[in-house]
Design a protein around this motif. Structure first.
Motif, PDB file in Angstrom:
ATOM      1  N   THR A  28       0.805  -1.225   0.000  1.00 19.62           N
ATOM      2  CA  THR A  28       0.000   0.000   0.000  1.00 19.62           C
ATOM      3  C   THR A  28       0.835   1.270   0.000  1.00 19.62           C
ATOM      4  O   THR A  28       0.303   2.362  -0.090  1.00 19.62           O
ATOM      5  CB  THR A  28      -0.930   0.015   1.230  1.00 19.62           C
ATOM      6  N   GLU A  29       2.174   1.136   0.125  1.00 21.48           N
ATOM      7  CA  GLU A  29       3.052   2.309   0.167  1.00 21.48           C
ATOM      8  C   GLU A  29       3.978   2.303  -1.043  1.00 21.48           C
ATOM      9  O   GLU A  29       4.333   1.234  -1.556  1.00 21.48           O
ATOM     10  CB  GLU A  29       3.896   2.300   1.452  1.00 21.48           C
ATOM     11  N   PRO A  30       4.394   3.482  -1.504  1.00 21.92           N
ATOM     12  CA  PRO A  30       5.333   3.523  -2.634  1.00 21.92           C
ATOM     13  C   PRO A  30       6.698   2.978  -2.211  1.00 21.92           C
ATOM     14  O   PRO A  30       7.026   2.943  -1.029  1.00 21.92           O
ATOM     15  CB  PRO A  30       5.412   5.029  -2.964  1.00 21.92           C
ATOM     16  N   PRO A  31       7.517   2.562  -3.180  1.00 21.50           N
ATOM     17  CA  PRO A  31       8.847   2.025  -2.854  1.00 21.50           C
ATOM     18  C   PRO A  31       9.714   3.079  -2.157  1.00 21.50           C
ATOM     19  O   PRO A  31       9.553   4.277  -2.368  1.00 21.50           O
ATOM     20  CB  PRO A  31       9.427   1.656  -4.224  1.00 21.50           C
ATOM     21  N   ILE A  32      10.635   2.597  -1.320  1.00 22.52           N
ATOM     22  CA  ILE A  32      11.582   3.470  -0.628  1.00 22.52           C
ATOM     23  C   ILE A  32      12.907   3.422  -1.369  1.00 22.52           C
ATOM     24  O   ILE A  32      13.349   2.356  -1.810  1.00 22.52           O
ATOM     25  CB  ILE A  32      11.784   3.011   0.832  1.00 22.52           C
ATOM     26  N   LYS A  33      13.547   4.566  -1.525  1.00 21.07           N
ATOM     27  CA  LYS A  33      14.829   4.647  -2.220  1.00 21.07           C
ATOM     28  C   LYS A  33      15.956   4.172  -1.301  1.00 21.07           C
ATOM     29  O   LYS A  33      16.071   4.612  -0.153  1.00 21.07           O
ATOM     30  CB  LYS A  33      15.109   6.074  -2.670  1.00 21.07           C
ATOM     31  N   LEU A  34      16.786   3.274  -1.846  1.00 19.88           N
ATOM     32  CA  LEU A  34      17.947   2.763  -1.118  1.00 19.88           C
ATOM     33  C   LEU A  34      19.195   3.092  -1.916  1.00 19.88           C
ATOM     34  O   LEU A  34      19.516   2.422  -2.899  1.00 19.88           O
ATOM     35  CB  LEU A  34      17.812   1.249  -0.909  1.00 19.88           C
ATOM     36  N   PRO A  35      19.942   4.162  -1.534  1.00 19.41           N
ATOM     37  CA  PRO A  35      21.148   4.527  -2.282  1.00 19.41           C
ATOM     38  C   PRO A  35      22.353   3.695  -1.826  1.00 19.41           C
ATOM     39  O   PRO A  35      22.476   3.343  -0.658  1.00 19.41           O
ATOM     40  CB  PRO A  35      21.332   6.007  -1.908  1.00 19.41           C
ATOM     41  N   TYR A  36      23.238   3.399  -2.768  1.00 17.86           N
ATOM     42  CA  TYR A  36      24.410   2.581  -2.435  1.00 17.86           C
ATOM     43  C   TYR A  36      25.537   2.882  -3.418  1.00 17.86           C
ATOM     44  O   TYR A  36      25.311   3.011  -4.623  1.00 17.86           O
ATOM     45  CB  TYR A  36      24.059   1.091  -2.507  1.00 17.86           C
ATOM     46  N   ASN A  37      26.755   2.996  -2.911  1.00 16.52           N
ATOM     47  CA  ASN A  37      27.949   3.192  -3.715  1.00 16.52           C
ATOM     48  C   ASN A  37      28.850   1.969  -3.642  1.00 16.52           C
ATOM     49  O   ASN A  37      28.998   1.369  -2.565  1.00 16.52           O
ATOM     50  CB  ASN A  37      28.738   4.420  -3.253  1.00 16.52           C
TER      51      ASN A  37
END
Length: 789
Positions: free
Chosen positions: A418-427
């Motif tokens: 029910t919620e939009p995706p969460i951004k997971l940044p990674y280098n």
């Protein structure tokens, strides 16, 4: 003809400050150009500039009596006093030509950010971040009395005196303006600003002009009604000043939009085009009696503008100024991932507390750079420069952009239908487990997600290898650039050797004698040495007491008496408990217990003192028997990383004597449960946990081993080895397991360890690594353990 800003040109630039000029003022009894200019800076200095010709000034005096940046300057003509307010919570009052303060006013509990002359002779009013204003009266003999104006719900950013009506006026970050009588009683409340009130000017006929962070100047009539709004600024308005040489109702204003503007407050008209400065923030403005205008800016320059051609700069200087302005205009058009740099806050944004641990904020700096800060341990800490800050986009940079920063990967993580995706940044090169832990904290996710998120990163980043991440030992204060006292701020990986102690900068694991750490007994061994059982307790002994004291004083100054603020003499008594052989001072112990009640975000320097004090059995016994201090310390194992680090070191040190072992063993299951709840952390934290377990096992080898203790400790060690990556931590943990295998509980311990595939696989990996100098002792203790298994 009405004057306009169009007639003003640059007159001169006064260079001397190394950081932002936060405050300017003009004073002196001489008419016209005879007035001096006073400037105050974030470089902690106040400078007096004396005129030597029409448009030339020389730096005559530099005053350096404040311990932090200068936030406001007021010149009292009646007394010829220069009054400076500072972030160090004090006010220095100087005679016009003096080199040292006539008096230093102390009493505010936080930054003093506003000053004005009082209603009486030898009096001033001040505003502070402590939510109060104070009216100070200084007698001829130097005695000081004051009245506190209390009622604002946030910082008091603006103060003024209305002499005709014998009233004081204050404006604050609570968006309110209050009128007060001389006794400190509220008379009137004005509401209308939608953000922090930053400046106030009483005008004829009991009217008032105010400005604020809402980018609006408001004109209030004698009935307290806002009858006019002056619009034009596009960002925070930091200061306003009357230009009485041009008329009673002519004012100038400056702000975060890089401009100086002039207004007729009666008609509401803006007089001429604004003067753009080659700096983001025009912090302050003042007017000379001859009509010249002085500004102080974030580029560290004091500038004077004049409408008199005789005082205007030469053509070459004016051309140079215009070129700098045009360059600044070009910078203003740059963006970061579609976000205009001008829409980003300046360093002033770092004066507001974060809303959660790990919160990040992009801040635009004077030199045009954009830096990222993270809210950690009650402070904004520099993370690094935001890349792609020169107009680059995702298409041109070749990287993914998230919150203005470039990453190799920005994953969409679905945690709910029910919620939009969460951004997971990674280098690439980041430790996936540390990146996962930060992602969990940032989004308030359950800790149980850690392994799942980390494995997701490994799988979807093409199994990018883990290498040592950049040390955070280079934390900087956003205003001074100075380093700070930060515990547990380094990072490492298994196989690396660059762990930095946050206090000394020493390596926590190195086989080079020149780099041997001063805070940890690494216990270097040769192939012929016995790796276990170990019978010598490990302790954390080294401490830079001056840094710890400085940090405690900083936190102490932010507190009120009700919140646990104590006198400096008690802080000095407490810091003496860090000595190698401290006196058992009841006053110091009582003070230490008071400090343990500080807010968790300010607790880590206090816990640093505790971990040194409890090395001494007499002190530990007094603290425990009289006050059961462990009830205040142990819960911090569930708190911030800095507190976790200090508590683990404290527990390790307490295990070195009989009293400590007795008390900790009675609470061991609960303590190990809390320690096992830590699933990520710096190398220093990993080493502290491993040392705590190692010292626990030493007590089991030196006395009758208890089966339940061995089981609890082994379980805790296995939890640590599921995520720990630091070599020294692994070495000590393996020594601890080896200790337990030599006790009557040895077979039970071996069975538990062998059943955990991850630990056994990592043990074999470390043992099979070529025996270079970084791995030698780890190789050998691993081989000894495998031989037992």
């Amino acid at each position: 003809m009405e004057p306009t800003l169009d007639h003003y040109k640059i007159s001169c630039e006064l260079l001397g400050h190394s950081l932002d000029v936060r405050a300017v003022a003009a004073g002196g009894n001489a008419e016209g150009a005879g007035q001096i200019i006073v400037s105050g800076s974030r470089d902690k200095s106040t400078k007096l500039w004396k005129p030597i010709s029409g448009n030339e000034y020389i730096e005559s005096v530099t005053l350096q009596d404040h311990k932090n940046f200068i936030s406001y300057i007021c010149y009292l003509e009646s007394e010829q006093w220069i009054c400076t307010a500072s972030n160090d919570a004090t006010i220095c009052v100087y005679q016009h030509d003096a080199f040292v303060p006539l008096i230093t006013l102390k009493g505010h509990e936080s930054t003093v950010c506003a000053l004005a002359g009082g209603l009486q002779a030898r009096s001033i009013i001040s505003g502070s971040w402590d939510k109060t204003a104070r009216v100070w009266l200084i007698s001829e003999t130097g005695d000081v009395t004051f009245v506190t104006l209390q009622g604002h719900e946030a910082a008091v950013w603006a103060v003024a005196t209305e002499s005709a009506q014998q009233k004081y006026i204050t404006g604050g970050a609570d968006k309110c303006i209050y009128y007060w009588n001389a006794r400190g009683e509220k008379l009137r409340l004005l509401k209308g600003h939608t953000d922090c009130v930053r400046g106030l000017i009483p005008l004829p006929a009991n009217s008032l002009l105010s400005c604020g962070n809402d980018a609006v100047l408001r004109f209030w009539n004698e009935d307290g009604e806002c009858v006019r709004e002056l619009n034009g600024h596009t960002n925070y308005i930091y200061a306003i000043a009357r230009n009485q040489a041009l008329g009673e109702h002519i004012v100038v204003s400056c702000g975060e939009d890089s401009t100086l503007r002039m207004w007729n407050v009666i008609t509401g008209d803006q007089l001429g085009a604004p003067i753009l400065h080659p700096a983001i923030s025009v912090w302050s403005v003042a007017c000379l009696r001859n009509g010249d205008i002085v500004t102080g800016c974030s580029d560290g320059v004091v500038r004077v503008f004049s409408q008199d051609p005789a005082r205007q700069a030469t053509e070459s200087v004016r051309a140079s100024f215009e070129m700098a302005v045009n360059t600044h205009k070009a910078q203003l058009s740059e963006d970061i991932g579609g976000v205009k740099k001008t829409d980003l806050p300046g360093p002033e944004a770092l004066l507001s507390n974060g809303t959660r641990e790990g919160q990040t904020k992009m801040v635009r700096h004077v030199d045009g750079s954009v830096k990222c800060y993270s809210w950690e341990l009650g402070k904004w800490s520099l993370v690094g420069d935001v890349t792609g800050a020169t107009g680059g986009t995702q298409e041109t940079s070749g990287k993914k952009l998230h919150e203005g920063k470039e990453y190799d990967y920005v994953f969409n993580v679905d945690i709910s239908d029910t919620e939009p995706p969460i951004k997971l940044p990674y280098n690439r090169g980041e430790d996936p487990w540390q990146a996962a832990q930060q992602f969990i904290h940032r989004n308030n996710l359950p800790q149980a997600y850690l392994d799942q998120v980390a494995n997701f990163i490994v799988k979807n980043s093409e199994s990018a290898p883990v290498v040592a991440t950049q040390s955070t030992a280079g934390y900087q204060d956003p205003f001074t650039g100075g380093s700070r006292y930060v515990p547990g701020s380094s990072s490492s990986n298994v196989g690396g050797s660059g762990n930095m102690d946050p206090f000394t900068g020493s390596s926590s694991y190195s086989t080079s004698s020149s780099q041997r750490p001063s805070n940890i007994d690494v216990n270097f061994v040769s192939a012929s040495d016995k790796h276990f059982p170990v019978s010598t307790y490990r302790t954390f002994d080294t401490c830079d007491a001056n840094k710890v004291l400085e940090k405690m004083k900083e936190f102490n100054n932010k507190l009120t008496s009700a919140e646990g603020k104590v006198g400096d003499e008690l802080l000095l008594a407490v810091i003496r408990l860090t000595d190698k052989s401290p006196e058992v001072d009841p006053t110091a112990l009582e003070a230490l217990l008071l400090l343990l009640k500080w807010p968790p975000g300010m607790l880590f320097p206090v816990l640093d003192v505790v971990r040194l004090a409890v090395r001494h059995e007499a002190i530990f016994s007094l603290l425990h028997n009289s006050h059961n201090f462990l009830s205040s310390v142990i819960p911090q194992l569930s708190g911030a990383a800095a507190n976790q680090l200090m508590v683990c070191r404290c527990l390790a040190n307490a295990l070195t004597h009989r009293s400590g072992r007795q008390q900790l063993e009675t609470q061991l299951p609960h303590i190990v449960e809390l320690v096992s709840g830590i699933r990520a952390g710096s190398p220093n934290l990993q080493i502290a946990i491993a040392t705590f377990y190692l010292n626990l096992t030493i007590s089991q080898t030196l006395s009758v081993a208890q089966s339940e203790v061995c089981h609890v400790v082994t379980s805790g060690l296995l939890e640590l080895l599921k995520w720990a990556k630091d070599l020294e931590a692994w070495y000590r943990a393996m020594q601890a397991i080896g200790n337990l295998t030599t006790t009557p509980c040895g077979q039970e311990v071996i069975a538990l360890v062998v059943s955990v595939d991850h630990v056994m696989d990592k043990l074999r990996e470390l043992t099979n690594t070529p025996q270079d100098e970084n791995f030698a002792k780890v190789n050998m203790v691993g081989q000894a353990l495998l031989a037992v298994f």
